[in-house]
Design an enzyme around this catalytic site. Sequence first.
Site, PDB file in Angstrom:
ATOM      1  N   HIS A 158     -49.276   2.342 -61.967  1.00 38.88           N
ATOM      2  CA  HIS A 158     -49.385   0.893 -62.199  1.00 38.88           C
ATOM      3  C   HIS A 158     -50.343   0.625 -63.371  1.00 38.88           C
ATOM      4  O   HIS A 158     -51.428   0.057 -63.183  1.00 38.88           O
ATOM      5  CB  HIS A 158     -49.916   0.308 -60.880  1.00 38.88           C
ATOM      6  CG  HIS A 158     -49.958  -1.173 -60.735  1.00 38.88           C
ATOM      7  ND1 HIS A 158     -50.491  -2.022 -61.682  1.00 38.88           N
ATOM      8  CD2 HIS A 158     -49.557  -1.971 -59.722  1.00 38.88           C
ATOM      9  CE1 HIS A 158     -50.408  -3.260 -61.245  1.00 38.88           C
ATOM     10  NE2 HIS A 158     -49.844  -3.256 -60.056  1.00 38.88           N
ATOM     11  N   ASP A 203     -43.656 -11.270 -63.189  1.00 37.23           N
ATOM     12  CA  ASP A 203     -43.686 -10.221 -62.167  1.00 37.23           C
ATOM     13  C   ASP A 203     -42.241  -9.759 -61.967  1.00 37.23           C
ATOM     14  O   ASP A 203     -41.498 -10.355 -61.199  1.00 37.23           O
ATOM     15  CB  ASP A 203     -44.296 -10.781 -60.868  1.00 37.23           C
ATOM     16  CG  ASP A 203     -44.646  -9.682 -59.877  1.00 37.23           C
ATOM     17  OD1 ASP A 203     -44.326  -8.508 -60.159  1.00 37.23           O
ATOM     18  OD2 ASP A 203     -45.239 -10.002 -58.821  1.00 37.23           O
ATOM     19  N   GLU A 262     -45.586  -0.836 -65.679  1.00 33.09           N
ATOM     20  CA  GLU A 262     -45.730   0.169 -64.625  1.00 33.09           C
ATOM     21  C   GLU A 262     -44.460   1.014 -64.555  1.00 33.09           C
ATOM     22  O   GLU A 262     -43.354   0.479 -64.696  1.00 33.09           O
ATOM     23  CB  GLU A 262     -45.951  -0.545 -63.286  1.00 33.09           C
ATOM     24  CG  GLU A 262     -47.013  -1.627 -63.367  1.00 33.09           C
ATOM     25  CD  GLU A 262     -46.975  -2.595 -62.185  1.00 33.09           C
ATOM     26  OE1 GLU A 262     -46.558  -2.184 -61.083  1.00 33.09           O
ATOM     27  OE2 GLU A 262     -47.362  -3.743 -62.354  1.00 33.09           O
TER      28      GLU A 262
HETATM   29  C1  BG6 Z   1     -47.553  -5.608 -59.220  1.00 26.53           C
HETATM   30  C2  BG6 Z   1     -46.676  -6.400 -58.303  1.00 26.53           C
HETATM   31  O1  BG6 Z   1     -47.052  -4.331 -59.337  1.00 26.53           O
HETATM   32  O2  BG6 Z   1     -48.872  -5.549 -58.673  1.00 26.53           O
HETATM   33  C3  BG6 Z   1     -47.273  -7.791 -58.119  1.00 26.53           C
HETATM   34  O3  BG6 Z   1     -45.362  -6.481 -58.821  1.00 26.53           O
HETATM   35  C4  BG6 Z   1     -48.700  -7.690 -57.626  1.00 26.53           C
HETATM   36  O4  BG6 Z   1     -46.470  -8.539 -57.219  1.00 26.53           O
HETATM   37  C5  BG6 Z   1     -49.488  -6.800 -58.566  1.00 26.53           C
HETATM   38  O5  BG6 Z   1     -49.263  -8.980 -57.564  1.00 26.53           O
HETATM   39  C6  BG6 Z   1     -50.944  -6.579 -58.142  1.00 26.53           C
HETATM   40  O6  BG6 Z   1     -50.999  -6.143 -56.836  1.00 26.53           O
HETATM   41  P1  BG6 Z   1     -52.393  -5.913 -56.126  1.00 26.53           P
HETATM   42  O7  BG6 Z   1     -52.082  -5.489 -54.724  1.00 26.53           O
HETATM   43  O8  BG6 Z   1     -53.100  -4.831 -56.897  1.00 26.53           O
HETATM   44  O9  BG6 Z   1     -53.127  -7.223 -56.206  1.00 26.53           O
END
Ligand code: BG6
Length: 290
Positions: A158, A203, A262
């Site tokens: 990510h 997103d 990601e």
């Molecule tokens: C992304 C998702 O990969 O991560 C989003 O598609 C999400 O929906 C984002 O808001 C961040 O996620 P987190 O759990 O790290 O706040």
Amino acid sequence: MSTSAGGKVELLNGISGLPLIKLRTQWSEAEVYLHGAHVTGFQKHDEEPLLFLSKESRFAEGQAIRGGVPVIFPWFGPKEGKAQHGFARVTTWELKETATAPEGAVSARLELPKCPEMTSFQPCKVQFIVTVGAALAMELAVTNESPREMFAFENCLHSYFEISDISAISIKGLKGAEYQDKTDGFVRRTEERDKIKISSEVDRVYLNTTQAVEILDPGFGRKIVVEKEASLSTVVWNPWTEKARQMADFGDEEYKRMVCVESGNVGENQIQLPPGETSRLRVTISSTRV
Ligand code: BG6
């Protein structure tokens, strides 16, 4: 810990005393926390940092680091009664090995321990190998150790990228790909644009994408290239204003300085791994001056 051709690996105490691996080479420096096997920084000597790390990030047991490259496994997104994006990013991994290549790159191999979440899951071995040189290369290797059962899971690296300004950048390489828009009830659309510009919350899960994605940043005079193997999904995320305000571990204005591109296998691209086999998600991130 080890050195070669200017390459050096050290194990230190990082923020909040969490164990931190520092990797230094003739081209670059990187930081990897054992907490989450999380690459929190990569910077070439003559460039701005490549990875964004929030100034509000928590560095604490049980909490995910905001920025860098969270390792998402074995599920992506929410799961009933469980933490979003799986347990790998909030587990302390074990450092198994460091290595230096003669030409100067250095690497670290980490393994997800048999924590309670792992043992309640299907038997598997999960390793993360980070190689630092002129580029940042990461491999998430998952072996299905069951003698009989298929192992279905999602994975994702990510990556949060540091950019000059969200209004200045464009993302290239996804034209023609079908995506699910998570800001609009997962509606499916096809990407029409050669260069994606971001001016509101984004997103999106781009499905069945194997090609490299570029982030063109005229403000930094830089092009970032994200290349991947064994990955069918590309997720593009920027929380924009309202969501930025809702996130306690993210500054209200920080959405301007970051974008996530990601690489993984999520949703309908999830992996079905036969017994005894290993899946190797590989992502290489490089940058050039433009
Ligand atoms: C992304 C998702 O990969 O991560 C989003 O598609 C999400 O929906 C984002 O808001 C961040 O996620 P987190 O759990 O790290 O706040």
